[in-house]
Design a protein around this motif. Structure first.
Motif, PDB file in Angstrom:
ATOM      1  N   PHE A 231       0.821  -1.208   0.000  1.00  0.00           N
ATOM      2  CA  PHE A 231       0.000   0.000   0.000  1.00  0.00           C
ATOM      3  C   PHE A 231       0.859   1.264   0.000  1.00  0.00           C
ATOM      4  O   PHE A 231       1.857   1.355   0.724  1.00  0.00           O
ATOM      5  CB  PHE A 231      -0.900   0.040   1.236  1.00  0.00           C
ATOM      6  CG  PHE A 231      -2.024  -0.953   1.198  1.00  0.00           C
ATOM      7  CD1 PHE A 231      -3.263  -0.613   0.680  1.00  0.00           C
ATOM      8  CD2 PHE A 231      -1.853  -2.242   1.684  1.00  0.00           C
ATOM      9  CE1 PHE A 231      -4.310  -1.529   0.651  1.00  0.00           C
ATOM     10  CE2 PHE A 231      -2.881  -3.171   1.661  1.00  0.00           C
ATOM     11  CZ  PHE A 231      -4.115  -2.808   1.142  1.00  0.00           C
ATOM     12  N   ALA A 232       0.430   2.227  -0.805  1.00  0.00           N
ATOM     13  CA  ALA A 232       0.937   3.595  -0.738  1.00  0.00           C
ATOM     14  C   ALA A 232      -0.243   4.505  -0.434  1.00  0.00           C
ATOM     15  O   ALA A 232      -1.405   4.142  -0.660  1.00  0.00           O
ATOM     16  CB  ALA A 232       1.601   3.993  -2.056  1.00  0.00           C
ATOM     17  N   LEU A 233       0.027   5.697   0.073  1.00  0.00           N
ATOM     18  CA  LEU A 233      -1.033   6.642   0.432  1.00  0.00           C
ATOM     19  C   LEU A 233      -1.829   7.064  -0.803  1.00  0.00           C
ATOM     20  O   LEU A 233      -1.258   7.334  -1.861  1.00  0.00           O
ATOM     21  CB  LEU A 233      -0.412   7.877   1.094  1.00  0.00           C
ATOM     22  CG  LEU A 233      -1.371   8.966   1.565  1.00  0.00           C
ATOM     23  CD1 LEU A 233      -2.284   8.456   2.668  1.00  0.00           C
ATOM     24  CD2 LEU A 233      -0.575  10.187   2.056  1.00  0.00           C
ATOM     25  N   SER A 234      -3.139   7.122  -0.656  1.00  0.00           N
ATOM     26  CA  SER A 234      -3.999   7.592  -1.748  1.00  0.00           C
ATOM     27  C   SER A 234      -3.699   9.059  -2.048  1.00  0.00           C
ATOM     28  O   SER A 234      -3.591   9.874  -1.133  1.00  0.00           O
ATOM     29  CB  SER A 234      -5.473   7.457  -1.365  1.00  0.00           C
ATOM     30  OG  SER A 234      -5.795   6.136  -1.014  1.00  0.00           O
ATOM     31  N   PRO A 235      -3.577   9.426  -3.319  1.00  0.00           N
ATOM     32  CA  PRO A 235      -3.365  10.840  -3.669  1.00  0.00           C
ATOM     33  C   PRO A 235      -4.603  11.682  -3.385  1.00  0.00           C
ATOM     34  O   PRO A 235      -5.712  11.156  -3.258  1.00  0.00           O
ATOM     35  CB  PRO A 235      -3.084  10.787  -5.179  1.00  0.00           C
ATOM     36  CG  PRO A 235      -2.799   9.364  -5.505  1.00  0.00           C
ATOM     37  CD  PRO A 235      -3.555   8.555  -4.502  1.00  0.00           C
ATOM     38  N   PHE A 236      -4.407  12.980  -3.319  1.00  0.00           N
ATOM     39  CA  PHE A 236      -5.519  13.914  -3.182  1.00  0.00           C
ATOM     40  C   PHE A 236      -6.476  13.718  -4.355  1.00  0.00           C
ATOM     41  O   PHE A 236      -6.070  13.657  -5.513  1.00  0.00           O
ATOM     42  CB  PHE A 236      -4.995  15.355  -3.172  1.00  0.00           C
ATOM     43  CG  PHE A 236      -6.073  16.403  -3.126  1.00  0.00           C
ATOM     44  CD1 PHE A 236      -6.597  16.818  -1.918  1.00  0.00           C
ATOM     45  CD2 PHE A 236      -6.567  16.961  -4.298  1.00  0.00           C
ATOM     46  CE1 PHE A 236      -7.603  17.786  -1.875  1.00  0.00           C
ATOM     47  CE2 PHE A 236      -7.566  17.929  -4.270  1.00  0.00           C
ATOM     48  CZ  PHE A 236      -8.083  18.336  -3.051  1.00  0.00           C
ATOM     49  N   GLY A 237      -7.775  13.607  -4.048  1.00  0.00           N
ATOM     50  CA  GLY A 237      -8.777  13.463  -5.088  1.00  0.00           C
ATOM     51  C   GLY A 237      -9.026  12.041  -5.532  1.00  0.00           C
ATOM     52  O   GLY A 237      -9.828  11.808  -6.442  1.00  0.00           O
ATOM     53  N   ALA A 238      -8.355  11.072  -4.903  1.00  0.00           N
ATOM     54  CA  ALA A 238      -8.506   9.673  -5.300  1.00  0.00           C
ATOM     55  C   ALA A 238      -9.074   8.852  -4.155  1.00  0.00           C
ATOM     56  O   ALA A 238      -8.761   9.081  -2.986  1.00  0.00           O
ATOM     57  CB  ALA A 238      -7.155   9.095  -5.729  1.00  0.00           C
ATOM     58  N   GLU A 239      -9.894   7.878  -4.507  1.00  0.00           N
ATOM     59  CA  GLU A 239     -10.451   6.987  -3.497  1.00  0.00           C
ATOM     60  C   GLU A 239      -9.406   5.982  -3.024  1.00  0.00           C
ATOM     61  O   GLU A 239      -8.489   5.640  -3.755  1.00  0.00           O
ATOM     62  CB  GLU A 239     -11.649   6.229  -4.085  1.00  0.00           C
ATOM     63  CG  GLU A 239     -12.793   7.122  -4.518  1.00  0.00           C
ATOM     64  CD  GLU A 239     -13.897   6.357  -5.231  1.00  0.00           C
ATOM     65  OE1 GLU A 239     -13.846   5.104  -5.235  1.00  0.00           O
ATOM     66  OE2 GLU A 239     -14.800   6.998  -5.788  1.00  0.00           O
ATOM     67  N   SER A 240      -9.569   5.519  -1.798  1.00  0.00           N
ATOM     68  CA  SER A 240      -8.770   4.403  -1.325  1.00  0.00           C
ATOM     69  C   SER A 240      -9.304   3.120  -1.947  1.00  0.00           C
ATOM     70  O   SER A 240     -10.480   3.033  -2.312  1.00  0.00           O
ATOM     71  CB  SER A 240      -8.823   4.311   0.201  1.00  0.00           C
ATOM     72  OG  SER A 240      -8.268   5.469   0.789  1.00  0.00           O
ATOM     73  N   THR A 241      -8.438   2.116  -2.062  1.00  0.00           N
ATOM     74  CA  THR A 241      -8.825   0.891  -2.761  1.00  0.00           C
ATOM     75  C   THR A 241     -10.059   0.245  -2.158  1.00  0.00           C
ATOM     76  O   THR A 241     -10.951  -0.207  -2.868  1.00  0.00           O
ATOM     77  CB  THR A 241      -7.656  -0.105  -2.768  1.00  0.00           C
ATOM     78  OG1 THR A 241      -6.538   0.490  -3.442  1.00  0.00           O
ATOM     79  CG2 THR A 241      -8.037  -1.394  -3.483  1.00  0.00           C
ATOM     80  N   ALA A 299       6.861   6.515   2.164  1.00  0.00           N
ATOM     81  CA  ALA A 299       6.368   5.508   3.099  1.00  0.00           C
ATOM     82  C   ALA A 299       5.452   4.516   2.392  1.00  0.00           C
ATOM     83  O   ALA A 299       4.706   4.879   1.484  1.00  0.00           O
ATOM     84  CB  ALA A 299       5.614   6.180   4.250  1.00  0.00           C
ATOM     85  N   ILE A 300       5.523   3.271   2.853  1.00  0.00           N
ATOM     86  CA  ILE A 300       4.617   2.225   2.360  1.00  0.00           C
ATOM     87  C   ILE A 300       4.218   1.330   3.518  1.00  0.00           C
ATOM     88  O   ILE A 300       4.855   1.326   4.580  1.00  0.00           O
ATOM     89  CB  ILE A 300       5.264   1.353   1.264  1.00  0.00           C
ATOM     90  CG1 ILE A 300       6.498   0.612   1.820  1.00  0.00           C
ATOM     91  CG2 ILE A 300       5.610   2.178   0.041  1.00  0.00           C
ATOM     92  CD1 ILE A 300       6.979  -0.513   0.950  1.00  0.00           C
ATOM     93  N   LEU A 301       3.167   0.545   3.289  1.00  0.00           N
ATOM     94  CA  LEU A 301       2.765  -0.506   4.215  1.00  0.00           C
ATOM     95  C   LEU A 301       2.741  -1.809   3.421  1.00  0.00           C
ATOM     96  O   LEU A 301       2.062  -1.908   2.394  1.00  0.00           O
ATOM     97  CB  LEU A 301       1.406  -0.210   4.827  1.00  0.00           C
ATOM     98  CG  LEU A 301       0.933  -1.160   5.939  1.00  0.00           C
ATOM     99  CD1 LEU A 301       0.090  -0.410   6.977  1.00  0.00           C
ATOM    100  CD2 LEU A 301       0.138  -2.345   5.378  1.00  0.00           C
TER     101      LEU A 301
END
Length: 342
Positions: A231-241, A299-301
């Motif tokens: 996982f990487a952080l969702s960008p501004f304006g984008a939904e999380s998976t 950062a990633i998870l």
């Protein structure tokens, strides 16, 4: 696009507002074995189309810009270059880059005979993955902050052969040793079985300069669920998976300042661990996890497998598998450093 070829409003955007056409097109070396694609001098401007209140870019202009051969078969798309293939389908959020699965923020759209990719996905995923050397203002680093997930009273996923907190700690210690052998400095958010809040983990990481952050986890789910995901952080304006539309989609977090580096790091890690383990590919995904939102560094998870899957849980409990993951993670971080750390 020829005039009248489709009844859609196209805005021609000069490529100067995007990464320069004179740059080399390059996928992380782990993904394409050092494939180098040179942008053609005749590359055209992006063709931007408004759809459903969002900007999209025509696949044709993307292919022209990067010098790909574009093939369309019904709803399926394929862009090819030397030893390099991008595959997807209209209506799907799954995009395969050299058979590695990426989950887009928005599905590919087929409209008036033209295939469209969201501008967010192009700028925040596809381009940084293809050209990590072109990431602007990428910060050099020689330190890795490793975050063994859970700990203390928080056992994490309860597995068939042990709990998540135990395996993340074992993996973290092995990875620490491997990274130090590669010449990196290492900081652990915890080095024993103790509880830390998510905010405390972020605070520890944010105090470390010239570093990246890797949060280690193992998964749980149905008995049949298996595989790796990053996982990487969702960008501004984008939904999380997994979250769907939310107010937070249009809120910028500290971690979003490193969007390009985040996805490039996630790619390096996911490709290396998939190659090393041969696991099921659950994809490179987006989320607004607490440990990714307020971080001030790339950062990633990473989810290293399912503790609730009989075969996968048995592997995770073995020293050999954890060593394999650690070696792959260390190699990925080293290559990411070479690609964008400069």
């Amino acid at each position: 696009m020829e005039a009248g070829s489709a009844r859609i409003a196209v805005k021609h955007v000069q490529s100067g507002k995007y990464p320069t056409k004179r740059c080399s097109v390059r996928l992380l070396s782990l993904v394409c074995c050092c494939v180098l694609l040179v942008l053609p001098a005749s590359a055209q401007a992006w063709q931007v189309v408004e759809h459903d209140g969002r900007d999209y870019v025509t696949l044709k202009s993307i292919a022209q810009f990067y010098g790909f051969e574009l093939e369309m078969d019904g709803r399926h798309l394929c862009m090819r270059a030397e030893r390099f293939v991008v595959e997807g389908a209209a209506g799907s959020q799954d995009l395969l880059i050299n058979k590695i699965k990426f989950v887009l923020s928005y599905p590919v759209v087929l409209r008036a005979g033209h295939c469209l990719v969201s501008r967010i996905d192009l700028c925040k995923l596809i381009d940084p993955v293809l050209r990590p050397h072109g990431i602007r203002n990428a910060a050099p680093f020689r330190t890795v902050v490793i975050d063994p997930g859970h700990g203390g009273r928080d056992a994490g996923a309860v597995g068939l052969y042990g709990n998540e907190k135990e395996f993340t700690m074992r993996l973290a210690l092995q990875l620490k040793s491997d990274l130090e052998h590669c010449g990196f400095g290492v900081v652990l958010t915890r080095d024993e079985d103790r509880y830390l809040t998510l905010a405390e983990r972020v605070a520890i990481a944010n105090r470390v300069d010239d570093a990246i952050f890797v949060s280690l986890h193992f998964n749980y789910g149905a008995a049949t669920a298996r595989g790796l995901e990053t996982f990487a952080l969702s960008p501004f304006g984008a939904e999380s998976t997994y979250a769907g539309p939310a107010e937070s989609d249009f809120r910028s977090f500290s971690g979003n300042r490193r969007d390009a580096e985040n996805i490039a790091l996630a790619t390096a890690v996911h490709v290396a661990t998939m190659k090393a383990t041969g696991a099921v590919d659950r994809g490179i995904k987006r989320a607004r996890w607490a440990v990714l939102r307020e971080i001030n560094k790339p950062a990633i998870l990473f989810e290293g497998g399912f503790l609730t899957h009989e075969e996968e849980a048995r592997k995770i409990a073995s020293t050999t598998y954890l060593e394999t993951l650690a070696v792959a993670l260390a190699e990925a971080i080293t290559k990411f450093c070479q690609a964008v750390g400069r």
